[in-house]
Motif scaffolding. Structure first.
Motif, PDB file in Angstrom:
ATOM      1  N   GLN A 237     -65.663  64.690   0.467  1.00 29.14           N
ATOM      2  CA  GLN A 237     -66.233  65.239   1.365  1.00 29.14           C
ATOM      3  C   GLN A 237     -67.109  66.508   1.186  1.00 29.14           C
ATOM      4  N   ALA A 238     -66.685  67.715   0.203  1.00 31.86           N
ATOM      5  CA  ALA A 238     -67.095  68.242  -0.098  1.00 31.86           C
ATOM      6  C   ALA A 238     -67.696  68.425  -1.580  1.00 31.86           C
TER       7      ALA A 238
ATOM      8  N   GLN B  58     -57.658  77.116  -3.050  1.00 30.94           N
ATOM      9  CA  GLN B  58     -58.185  77.371  -1.686  1.00 30.94           C
ATOM     10  C   GLN B  58     -58.257  76.933  -0.309  1.00 30.94           C
ATOM     11  N   ALA B  59     -59.130  75.505  -0.825  1.00 31.12           N
ATOM     12  CA  ALA B  59     -59.277  74.806   0.235  1.00 31.12           C
ATOM     13  C   ALA B  59     -57.914  74.277   1.546  1.00 31.12           C
ATOM     14  N   ARG B  60     -58.096  74.043   2.386  1.00 32.92           N
ATOM     15  CA  ARG B  60     -56.593  73.499   3.541  1.00 32.92           C
ATOM     16  C   ARG B  60     -56.704  72.387   2.865  1.00 32.92           C
TER      17      ARG B  60
ATOM     18  N   LEU C 115     -58.307  69.352  -3.051  1.00 28.25           N
ATOM     19  CA  LEU C 115     -60.213  68.209  -3.253  1.00 28.25           C
ATOM     20  C   LEU C 115     -59.478  67.310  -3.704  1.00 28.25           C
TER      21      LEU C 115
ATOM     22  N   MET D 100     -75.720  70.417   0.552  1.00 30.31           N
ATOM     23  CA  MET D 100     -76.579  71.740   0.193  1.00 30.31           C
ATOM     24  C   MET D 100     -77.606  72.054  -0.864  1.00 30.31           C
TER      25      MET D 100
ATOM     26  N   TRP E  37     -73.322  78.904  -4.062  1.00 30.64           N
ATOM     27  CA  TRP E  37     -72.272  78.926  -4.329  1.00 30.64           C
ATOM     28  C   TRP E  37     -71.349  78.943  -3.440  1.00 30.64           C
ATOM     29  N   ILE E  38     -70.137  78.392  -3.146  1.00 29.96           N
ATOM     30  CA  ILE E  38     -69.425  78.865  -1.600  1.00 29.96           C
ATOM     31  C   ILE E  38     -68.391  79.941  -1.991  1.00 29.96           C
ATOM     32  N   GLU E  39     -68.229  81.372  -1.062  1.00 28.38           N
ATOM     33  CA  GLU E  39     -66.631  81.995  -1.675  1.00 28.38           C
ATOM     34  C   GLU E  39     -66.263  81.656  -0.701  1.00 28.38           C
ATOM     35  N   GLY E  40     -64.909  82.165  -1.286  1.00 28.96           N
ATOM     36  CA  GLY E  40     -63.807  81.821  -0.037  1.00 28.96           C
ATOM     37  C   GLY E  40     -63.416  84.072  -0.676  1.00 28.96           C
TER      38      GLY E  40
ATOM     39  N   ALA F  63     -60.831  64.417   1.257  1.00 28.90           N
ATOM     40  CA  ALA F  63     -61.759  65.825   1.752  1.00 28.90           C
ATOM     41  C   ALA F  63     -62.532  66.350   0.374  1.00 28.90           C
TER      42      ALA F  63
ATOM     43  N   PHE G 170     -65.370  79.500  -4.174  1.00 28.25           N
ATOM     44  CA  PHE G 170     -64.914  78.702  -4.150  1.00 28.25           C
ATOM     45  C   PHE G 170     -65.283  77.017  -5.029  1.00 28.25           C
TER      46      PHE G 170
ATOM     47  N   GLU H 150     -71.179  66.818   0.693  1.00 26.82           N
ATOM     48  CA  GLU H 150     -71.601  68.321   1.644  1.00 26.82           C
ATOM     49  C   GLU H 150     -72.191  69.319   0.204  1.00 26.82           C
ATOM     50  N   PHE H 151     -71.755  69.222  -0.359  1.00 22.66           N
ATOM     51  CA  PHE H 151     -71.255  70.535  -1.467  1.00 22.66           C
ATOM     52  C   PHE H 151     -73.301  70.055  -1.819  1.00 22.66           C
TER      53      PHE H 151
END
Lengths: 119, 119
Positions: A94-95, A68-70, A73, A102, A18-21, A91, A26, A98-99
């Motif tokens: 794109q997320a 959380q995202a700029r 989404l 990953m 995962w991706i975390e903030g 966005a 996240f 990309e994920f």
DNA sequence: TACCGTTATATTTGCCCGAACATAACGAAG
DNA sequence: CTTCGTTATGTTCGGGCAAATATAACGGTA
């Protein structure tokens, strides 16, 4: 390592990515699949239903990602022609892309590690 | 991807890695650290104490590993000079070394993926 | 303006998993 | 034969988190 495991290759490497903030998780595989279902159905509630998830949980996940995202989404509107709906923002798209990539690299890593158990 | 995340690089890839058998989880980071503490202390109870884990939980984990592996990873004896003790078998030492290496490869993977978020 | 399906949000219920607690057996040593 | 620290195992308890339930608002459409 091969001596430790059965011949029938019953053991395998597995994991979660995962991706975390700073505050919270996240984006993980569950959130990714939710975004993909929103992309496919145009609705948070339909996406939740097809995943066997409650709407509330799905909405909470979307809210977590959006805050959380700029940039959000997922864009959503209540009311209207068919009650409303939701769609991925650029966005968000794109997320997802990309994920997903990953995650696929991670699955390749896991496959390589599983192979290594028996090499 | 860099447009999605803050300039201060607050987001990072993270995850969990483990080896699983047909029935249950076999070896993960928590079990690995438990084995390493048993190796260092010669005792399940001392290992549990240093990890802030109950003895029962530690013993359950050891039992799970010992019953799943072809050969036990931990040998233990109750009673005796100082109450008994536990030590890694050769298979246990090998499992520790191999999974520690796997875990380090995973951490390198995570670092590379985190870097990729901002490339 | 009543209706509909959706988004949006609060509250309550329930359940599971881990923590805590309890107890027994083991075996050398003194 | 008592003591001691450990291994070994069952049972009970509680908290936290997910699920379920409830309710409101939204805004086209007929």
């Amino acid at each position: 390592m091969h001596e430790l495991f059965a011949e029938n290759q019953a053991f395998r490497a597995n994991g979660r990515l995962w991706i975390e903030g700073p505050a919270d998780r996240f984006l993980g595989i569950g959130r990714l699949e939710l975004l993909e279902h929103i992309q496919a159905t145009g609705s948070i509630s339909k996406a939740a239903k097809t995943m066997g998830m409650s709407y509330k949980k799905a909405w909470d996940l979307v809210s977590s990602m959006n805050t959380q995202a700029r940039q959000p989404l997922v864009g959503a509107q209540a009311g209207g022609a068919h009650g409303g709906g939701a769609a991925l923002t650029p966005a968000g798209a794109q997320a997802v892309a990309e994920f997903r990539a990953m995650q696929e690299r991670f699955e390749a890593f896991l496959a390589a590690e599983t192979a290594r158990l028996y090499q």
